[in-house]
Design an enzyme around this catalytic site. Structure first.
Site, PDB file in Angstrom:
ATOM      1  N   SER A 253       0.850  -1.190   0.000  1.00 57.78           N
ATOM      2  CA  SER A 253       0.000   0.000   0.000  1.00 57.78           C
ATOM      3  C   SER A 253       0.882   1.235   0.000  1.00 57.78           C
ATOM      4  O   SER A 253       2.007   1.209   0.515  1.00 57.78           O
ATOM      5  CB  SER A 253      -0.863   0.024   1.266  1.00 57.78           C
ATOM      6  OG  SER A 253      -1.355   1.326   1.503  1.00 57.78           O
TER       7      SER A 253
ATOM      8  N   ALA B 176       3.216  -0.652   8.963  1.00 54.09           N
ATOM      9  CA  ALA B 176       4.289  -1.607   9.278  1.00 54.09           C
ATOM     10  C   ALA B 176       4.114  -2.882   8.459  1.00 54.09           C
ATOM     11  O   ALA B 176       5.081  -3.427   7.897  1.00 54.09           O
ATOM     12  CB  ALA B 176       4.280  -1.929  10.774  1.00 54.09           C
TER      13      ALA B 176
ATOM     14  N   TYR C 106      -0.835  -0.812  10.254  1.00 55.68           N
ATOM     15  CA  TYR C 106      -1.061  -1.130   8.836  1.00 55.68           C
ATOM     16  C   TYR C 106       0.189  -0.808   8.000  1.00 55.68           C
ATOM     17  O   TYR C 106       0.626  -1.602   7.164  1.00 55.68           O
ATOM     18  CB  TYR C 106      -2.262  -0.320   8.374  1.00 55.68           C
ATOM     19  CG  TYR C 106      -2.722  -0.569   6.967  1.00 55.68           C
ATOM     20  CD1 TYR C 106      -3.572  -1.632   6.667  1.00 55.68           C
ATOM     21  CD2 TYR C 106      -2.344   0.277   5.921  1.00 55.68           C
ATOM     22  CE1 TYR C 106      -4.029  -1.838   5.373  1.00 55.68           C
ATOM     23  CE2 TYR C 106      -2.798   0.071   4.634  1.00 55.68           C
ATOM     24  CZ  TYR C 106      -3.635  -0.986   4.363  1.00 55.68           C
ATOM     25  OH  TYR C 106      -4.086  -1.197   3.077  1.00 55.68           O
TER      26      TYR C 106
ATOM     27  N   LYS D  10       2.473  -3.268   5.606  1.00 54.44           N
ATOM     28  CA  LYS D  10       2.571  -3.064   4.160  1.00 54.44           C
ATOM     29  C   LYS D  10       4.016  -2.799   3.736  1.00 54.44           C
ATOM     30  O   LYS D  10       4.409  -3.132   2.617  1.00 54.44           O
ATOM     31  CB  LYS D  10       1.623  -1.947   3.714  1.00 54.44           C
ATOM     32  CG  LYS D  10       0.141  -2.294   3.941  1.00 54.44           C
ATOM     33  CD  LYS D  10      -0.259  -3.587   3.219  1.00 54.44           C
ATOM     34  CE  LYS D  10      -1.736  -3.895   3.303  1.00 54.44           C
ATOM     35  NZ  LYS D  10      -2.117  -5.115   2.578  1.00 54.44           N
TER      36      LYS D  10
HETATM   37  N1  CAA Z   1      -3.982  12.145   6.810  1.00 54.55           N
HETATM   38  C1  CAA Z   1      -3.839  13.395   7.303  1.00 54.55           C
HETATM   39  N2  CAA Z   1      -4.365  13.800   8.474  1.00 54.55           N
HETATM   40  C2  CAA Z   1      -5.084  12.910   9.169  1.00 54.55           C
HETATM   41  C3  CAA Z   1      -5.266  11.575   8.730  1.00 54.55           C
HETATM   42  C4  CAA Z   1      -4.696  11.213   7.496  1.00 54.55           C
HETATM   43  N3  CAA Z   1      -4.804   9.987   6.979  1.00 54.55           N
HETATM   44  N4  CAA Z   1      -6.019  10.926   9.641  1.00 54.55           N
HETATM   45  C5  CAA Z   1      -6.271  11.802  10.621  1.00 54.55           C
HETATM   46  N5  CAA Z   1      -5.720  13.011  10.337  1.00 54.55           N
HETATM   47  C6  CAA Z   1      -5.788  14.215  11.156  1.00 54.55           C
HETATM   48  C7  CAA Z   1      -7.237  14.659  11.368  1.00 54.55           C
HETATM   49  O1  CAA Z   1      -7.681  15.469  10.286  1.00 54.55           O
HETATM   50  C8  CAA Z   1      -7.106  15.446  12.663  1.00 54.55           C
HETATM   51  O2  CAA Z   1      -6.585  16.719  12.368  1.00 54.55           O
HETATM   52  P1  CAA Z   1      -7.075  18.007  13.240  1.00 54.55           P
HETATM   53  O3  CAA Z   1      -6.668  17.721  14.656  1.00 54.55           O
HETATM   54  O4  CAA Z   1      -6.350  19.145  12.597  1.00 54.55           O
HETATM   55  O5  CAA Z   1      -8.581  18.055  13.035  1.00 54.55           O
HETATM   56  C9  CAA Z   1      -6.039  14.680  13.445  1.00 54.55           C
HETATM   57  O6  CAA Z   1      -5.326  13.901  12.455  1.00 54.55           O
HETATM   58  C10 CAA Z   1      -6.639  13.733  14.460  1.00 54.55           C
HETATM   59  O7  CAA Z   1      -7.611  12.950  13.804  1.00 54.55           O
HETATM   60  P2  CAA Z   1      -8.997  12.590  14.516  1.00 54.55           P
HETATM   61  O8  CAA Z   1      -9.574  13.795  15.203  1.00 54.55           O
HETATM   62  O9  CAA Z   1      -9.856  11.906  13.492  1.00 54.55           O
HETATM   63  O10 CAA Z   1      -8.483  11.584  15.640  1.00 54.55           O
HETATM   64  P3  CAA Z   1      -9.190  10.280  16.180  1.00 54.55           P
HETATM   65  O11 CAA Z   1      -8.324   9.761  17.259  1.00 54.55           O
HETATM   66  O12 CAA Z   1     -10.630  10.544  16.455  1.00 54.55           O
HETATM   67  O13 CAA Z   1      -9.161   9.247  14.926  1.00 54.55           O
HETATM   68  C11 CAA Z   1      -8.143   8.002  13.177  1.00 54.55           C
HETATM   69  C12 CAA Z   1      -7.931   8.853  14.416  1.00 54.55           C
HETATM   70  C13 CAA Z   1      -8.872   6.705  13.548  1.00 54.55           C
HETATM   71  C14 CAA Z   1      -6.755   7.677  12.643  1.00 54.55           C
HETATM   72  C15 CAA Z   1      -9.020   8.762  12.132  1.00 54.55           C
HETATM   73  O14 CAA Z   1      -8.516  10.084  11.985  1.00 54.55           O
HETATM   74  C16 CAA Z   1      -8.975   8.116  10.778  1.00 54.55           C
HETATM   75  O15 CAA Z   1      -9.705   7.171  10.525  1.00 54.55           O
HETATM   76  N6  CAA Z   1      -8.104   8.628   9.895  1.00 54.55           N
HETATM   77  C17 CAA Z   1      -7.927   8.045   8.574  1.00 54.55           C
HETATM   78  C18 CAA Z   1      -6.738   7.135   8.583  1.00 54.55           C
HETATM   79  C19 CAA Z   1      -6.491   6.676   7.165  1.00 54.55           C
HETATM   80  O16 CAA Z   1      -6.059   7.445   6.314  1.00 54.55           O
HETATM   81  N7  CAA Z   1      -6.748   5.393   6.885  1.00 54.55           N
HETATM   82  C20 CAA Z   1      -6.631   4.863   5.576  1.00 54.55           C
HETATM   83  C21 CAA Z   1      -7.702   3.781   5.404  1.00 54.55           C
HETATM   84  S1  CAA Z   1      -7.770   3.164   3.729  1.00 54.55           S
HETATM   85  C22 CAA Z   1      -6.463   2.147   3.663  1.00 54.55           C
HETATM   86  O17 CAA Z   1      -5.803   1.829   4.607  1.00 54.55           O
HETATM   87  C23 CAA Z   1      -6.120   1.643   2.311  1.00 54.55           C
HETATM   88  C24 CAA Z   1      -4.739   1.978   1.965  1.00 54.55           C
HETATM   89  O18 CAA Z   1      -3.895   1.111   1.956  1.00 54.55           O
HETATM   90  C25 CAA Z   1      -4.434   3.348   1.568  1.00 54.55           C
HETATM   91  P1  NAI Z   2     -11.941  -4.987   1.608  1.00 57.69           P
HETATM   92  O1  NAI Z   2     -12.115  -4.757   3.056  1.00 57.69           O
HETATM   93  O2  NAI Z   2     -12.953  -4.474   0.653  1.00 57.69           O
HETATM   94  O3  NAI Z   2     -11.743  -6.544   1.314  1.00 57.69           O
HETATM   95  C1  NAI Z   2     -10.835  -7.296   2.051  1.00 57.69           C
HETATM   96  C2  NAI Z   2     -11.283  -8.741   2.060  1.00 57.69           C
HETATM   97  O4  NAI Z   2     -10.335  -9.490   2.834  1.00 57.69           O
HETATM   98  C3  NAI Z   2     -12.644  -8.942   2.725  1.00 57.69           C
HETATM   99  O5  NAI Z   2     -13.460  -9.739   1.906  1.00 57.69           O
HETATM  100  C4  NAI Z   2     -12.327  -9.640   4.032  1.00 57.69           C
HETATM  101  O6  NAI Z   2     -13.347 -10.517   4.454  1.00 57.69           O
HETATM  102  C5  NAI Z   2     -11.057 -10.391   3.659  1.00 57.69           C
HETATM  103  N1  NAI Z   2     -10.263 -10.750   4.832  1.00 57.69           N
HETATM  104  C6  NAI Z   2      -9.928  -9.927   5.854  1.00 57.69           C
HETATM  105  N2  NAI Z   2      -9.251 -10.616   6.785  1.00 57.69           N
HETATM  106  C7  NAI Z   2      -9.158 -11.895   6.342  1.00 57.69           C
HETATM  107  C8  NAI Z   2      -8.579 -13.067   6.873  1.00 57.69           C
HETATM  108  N3  NAI Z   2      -7.987 -13.073   8.067  1.00 57.69           N
HETATM  109  N4  NAI Z   2      -8.637 -14.202   6.148  1.00 57.69           N
HETATM  110  C9  NAI Z   2      -9.268 -14.206   4.945  1.00 57.69           C
HETATM  111  N5  NAI Z   2      -9.843 -13.123   4.402  1.00 57.69           N
HETATM  112  C10 NAI Z   2      -9.787 -11.977   5.094  1.00 57.69           C
HETATM  113  O7  NAI Z   2     -10.493  -4.392   1.281  1.00 57.69           O
HETATM  114  P2  NAI Z   2      -9.855  -3.989  -0.115  1.00 57.69           P
HETATM  115  O8  NAI Z   2      -9.889  -2.530  -0.212  1.00 57.69           O
HETATM  116  O9  NAI Z   2     -10.395  -4.821  -1.196  1.00 57.69           O
HETATM  117  O10 NAI Z   2      -8.324  -4.402   0.164  1.00 57.69           O
HETATM  118  C11 NAI Z   2      -7.706  -5.509  -0.409  1.00 57.69           C
HETATM  119  C12 NAI Z   2      -6.217  -5.408  -0.139  1.00 57.69           C
HETATM  120  O11 NAI Z   2      -5.702  -4.234  -0.727  1.00 57.69           O
HETATM  121  C13 NAI Z   2      -5.854  -5.325   1.344  1.00 57.69           C
HETATM  122  O12 NAI Z   2      -4.649  -6.017   1.568  1.00 57.69           O
HETATM  123  C14 NAI Z   2      -5.639  -3.849   1.546  1.00 57.69           C
HETATM  124  O13 NAI Z   2      -4.798  -3.600   2.638  1.00 57.69           O
HETATM  125  C15 NAI Z   2      -5.004  -3.482   0.241  1.00 57.69           C
HETATM  126  N6  NAI Z   2      -5.085  -2.082  -0.112  1.00 57.69           N
HETATM  127  C16 NAI Z   2      -6.301  -1.490  -0.298  1.00 57.69           C
HETATM  128  C17 NAI Z   2      -6.355  -0.159  -0.665  1.00 57.69           C
HETATM  129  C18 NAI Z   2      -7.629   0.549  -0.898  1.00 57.69           C
HETATM  130  O14 NAI Z   2      -7.565   1.767  -1.076  1.00 57.69           O
HETATM  131  N7  NAI Z   2      -8.777  -0.099  -0.918  1.00 57.69           N
HETATM  132  C19 NAI Z   2      -5.129   0.617  -0.847  1.00 57.69           C
HETATM  133  C20 NAI Z   2      -3.915  -0.131  -0.635  1.00 57.69           C
HETATM  134  C21 NAI Z   2      -3.914  -1.429  -0.286  1.00 57.69           C
END
Ligand code: CAA
Ligand code: NAI
Length: 246
Positions: free
Chosen positions: A141, A156, A154, A158
């Site tokens: 990722s 760590a 996460y 990836k």
């Molecule tokens: N990038 C930049 N800033 C971020 C951020 C991010 N990804 N996540 C949080 N922040 C900022 C918030 O905007 C906030 O800023 P302010 O204090 O200026 O408002 C500050 O960090 C604290 O955030 P929260 O108030 O939301 O703190 P919380 O403790 O309530 O929640 C959290 C923390 C659970 C990390 C929540 O902020 C969150 O869900 N953030 C998103 C994290 C993220 O980007 N996850 C990616 C998921 S998709 C994925 O993982 C696929 C992939 O491979 C890319």
């Molecule tokens: P998703 O949440 O839509 O699908 C993930 C699937 O993995 C689900 O069907 C879930 O049931 C299955 N799964 C989770 N834990 C499992 C386990 N212990 N054993 C078997 N199956 C399990 O997620 P998405 O977005 O399709 O992600 C797929 C992969 O791509 C993940 O590795 C994610 O970290 C990676 N990824 C996703 C990004 C995004 O933006 N969606 C960005 C970068 C990486």
């Protein structure tokens, strides 16, 4: 038919990227073992792909549980007599700021995203070595490559996937096995939909293409690395992220 008669295992196949990859692989002629721990959705999605003409089968597996992985690999080999492709795509998030992240949530992500990739790869590799070829693709990722706020655990895992990929590319190249990773950016799946809207909008503005990716964008990257067209690519991480990582 770029994968005609190939046997592919795709983990995390019930949803998102894994499901779309299963569809693309089946359309390209592969026999697909769709692996996921979500049995209800997995069975439904496998039935859907069968209706579309795909040769797919669903296996309920928790990739974090070695016995469950071993049983699946044994069953796939019994059914299809070989394994050509492994897509280590299953993954989870348990986001939280470092100051608030629990040890349980740290470990849960390690167990699936890192140990799960190790389990599946180690279980499949002897079969690939025996046939003198194979393709292993694991999902990293953008978060693992440049870090992301709230994703200590996460990121760590990836980054770990990239390290394991390079190590296995060195160990297994001489056995005819190509090992590569794909590092997606932000792709429109349930994983990204779970992010706060404000942060998604912020994120979009940093993407040169100014939009999220689609699951098929990653499915086609998996397809390329699984096909014979990429036979001289080994140990690489292919970034599919609209240009975030440059
Ligand atoms: N990038 C930049 N800033 C971020 C951020 C991010 N990804 N996540 C949080 N922040 C900022 C918030 O905007 C906030 O800023 P302010 O204090 O200026 O408002 C500050 O960090 C604290 O955030 P929260 O108030 O939301 O703190 P919380 O403790 O309530 O929640 C959290 C923390 C659970 C990390 C929540 O902020 C969150 O869900 N953030 C998103 C994290 C993220 O980007 N996850 C990616 C998921 S998709 C994925 O993982 C696929 C992939 O491979 C890319
Ligand atoms: P998703 O949440 O839509 O699908 C993930 C699937 O993995 C689900 O069907 C879930 O049931 C299955 N799964 C989770 N834990 C499992 C386990 N212990 N054993 C078997 N199956 C399990 O997620 P998405 O977005 O399709 O992600 C797929 C992969 O791509 C993940 O590795 C994610 O970290 C990676 N990824 C996703 C990004 C995004 O933006 N969606 C960005 C970068 C990486």
């Amino acid at each position: 038919m770029r994968l005609k008669d190939k046997v592919a295992i795709i983990t995390g196949a019930a949803n998102g990227l894994g499901f779309e990859a299963s569809r693309i692989f089946a359309q390209e002629g592969a026999k697909v073992a769709m692996v996921d721990y979500d049995a209800k959705t997995g069975e439904e999605r496998a039935a859907q792909l069968k209706e579309e003409g795909g040769d797919v089968a669903f296996f309920q597996v928790n990739v974090a549980d070695r016995d469950s992985v071993d049983a699946m690999v044994e069953e796939v080999v019994k059914r299809y007599s070989k394994i050509d492709i492994l897509i280590n795509n299953a993954g989870i998030t348990r986001d939280g700021m470092l100051t608030k992240l629990s040890v349980e949530n740290f470990q849960a992500v390690i167990n699936v995203n890192l140990t799960g990739v190790f389990h599946c790869t180690q279980a499949v590799v002897p079969h690939m070595i025996a046939q003198g070829k194979g393709k292993i693709i694991s999902t990293s990722s953008v978060s693992g490559v440049y870090g992301n706020v709230g994703q200590t655990n996460y990121a760590a895992t990836k980054a770990g996937v990239v390290g394991m990929t390079k190590t296995w590319a060195k160990e297994l190249g001489r056995k005819g096995i190509n090992v590569n990773a794909v590092a997606p950016g932000f792709i429109e799946t349930d994983m990204v939909k779970a992010m706060p809207d404000k942060i998604i909008d912020q994120m979009k503005s940093t993407i040169p293409l100014q939009r999220l990716g689609q699951p098929s964008d990653i499915g086609y990257a998996y397809l390329y690395l699984a096909s014979d067209e990429s036979n001289y690519i080994n140990g690489t991480t292919l970034h599919v992220d609209g240009g975030i990582m440059m």
